[in-house]
Design an enzyme around this catalytic site. Sequence first.
Site, PDB file in Angstrom:
ATOM      1  N   ARG A 219      -6.625  -8.371  -7.624  1.00  0.00           N
ATOM      2  CA  ARG A 219      -7.140  -9.907  -7.298  1.00  0.00           C
ATOM      3  C   ARG A 219      -8.474  -9.653  -7.747  1.00  0.00           C
ATOM      4  O   ARG A 219      -8.977  -8.390  -7.863  1.00  0.00           O
ATOM      5  CB  ARG A 219      -7.178 -10.649  -6.243  1.00  0.00           C
TER       6      ARG A 219
ATOM      7  N   LYS B 285       0.844  -1.138   0.074  1.00  0.00           N
ATOM      8  CA  LYS B 285      -0.026   0.012   0.036  1.00  0.00           C
ATOM      9  C   LYS B 285       0.988   1.291   0.022  1.00  0.00           C
ATOM     10  O   LYS B 285       0.344   2.456  -0.421  1.00  0.00           O
ATOM     11  CB  LYS B 285      -0.987  -0.077   1.337  1.00  0.00           C
TER      12      LYS B 285
ATOM     13  N   VAL C 117     -14.245  -9.965  -3.361  1.00  0.00           N
ATOM     14  CA  VAL C 117     -15.262 -10.787  -2.808  1.00  0.00           C
ATOM     15  C   VAL C 117     -16.808 -10.076  -3.473  1.00  0.00           C
ATOM     16  O   VAL C 117     -17.667 -10.981  -3.878  1.00  0.00           O
ATOM     17  CB  VAL C 117     -15.567 -10.538  -1.288  1.00  0.00           C
TER      18      VAL C 117
END
Length: 460
Positions: free
Chosen positions: A295, A116, A298
């Site tokens: 990625r 980050k 969710v």
Amino acid sequence: MFEKILVANRGEIAVRIIRACKELNIRTVAVYSQADANSMHVQMADEAICIGPPASSESYLKIERLIQAAEIADVDAIHPGYGFLSENAHFADVCESCNIKFIGPNSRAMNALKDKAVSRDLAKKAGVPIPPGSDGAVEKEQDARVVAKRIGYPVMIKAIAGGGGRGMRVAHNDNSLVKSFHTARNEAEKAFGNSGVYIEKYIENPHHIEFQILGDQRGKIIHLGERDCSIQRRNQKVIEETPSPLIEHRFRKLRDKMGKAAVRIAELSHYTNAGTVEFIVDNQGNFYFLEVNKRIQVEHPITEEVTGIDLVRFQIMIALGEPLRLSQGDIEFKGHAIECRINAEDPFDDFRPSPGRIEMYYAPGGRGVRVDSHAYAGYNIPPHYDSMIGKLITYGKDRREAMDKMSSALSEYMITGPKTTIAFQQAILQDPNFRRGVYSTGFIDQLLSGARRELIEDKA
């Protein structure tokens, strides 16, 4: 086309990936820990290989065991899902060196966004606003104090690696800073194998808004709109929706501005495959870059519902080298979608995890209702991993219809045995402020305070 893919994950995301592979006539290999021997993804895959004991550090996070399983099964590719090793550049490199395609961003992009703190520097170069904070990782307690004094309290201590709200703590003074600093480092080490943290100014009660991106291997990058993830507790998302009520009703020009900012950051990092660029937005419409999740997320299903784009299928095709045959102008946003994360937790006991056997399981259905889950009657929820049972997604022609469908679907969702968040999410869906789309990241704390909490508990 790939002939066989190993799914290096568990739970609902493993089931989601296996379904996408089946639609593409790709054989799948599930990996599982001893605790997951009876999990749904193991039963659905064409092959399954045990990779170790229950602890994720001895199974799902063991690169050598995953590669051994991939070589034994003779797979073409590995899909990491989310969490675990999905954002691990070394894992991506190992896959490629073994002639196994990693279905995600390449290691070059991962290293450009390796944590980050580095991502903040990239956002600066892209001309995207960032909250004031430390220059890179903060290793020592005294250095943390210096940074906090410079930018002013409150501050957020954040894990450099990973996500999901782990390794994140807010400090309002020097005393809480010391405790929060060490707690965040310890939590980050356990969750991600990396204790590094950085510090940034904490913007109180902002809106958490993220943009879905897709990039092919030829440098083409587009965004697929925003998701509002502000309904969260301790930085763990509880309900997500798209489009964002804040942007849709107050700051419509922000959609284009933030979308372009997300694409600029992705272009600078030479990003490939699916990813998410996260921002916070204050009540005046100012936005600040938070991080890039390298990625699938969710909450990706709600973007799929409003765009009609199968993100996991696109991940696979991009990994194959297929070009994006979509331009930004081709992306149409239709209707509204909401997702509730159904967790095995007790929301009225500080969201304490509630693992154990599911005695009865009945999922809702009907038009505009989608359930992504690995749960079933008789399934034992293990205590070793996150507590998510599944995701309930509803879609409607507008926000009101999507909310009404979600309320109805939640009332149908029957899970007995472990405690769940269903009744709590029902209360959120009925809250007047949520119904009006007036909320921020502080919404749940406010909902659980005083008389309102008692009212919710009575209803539940």
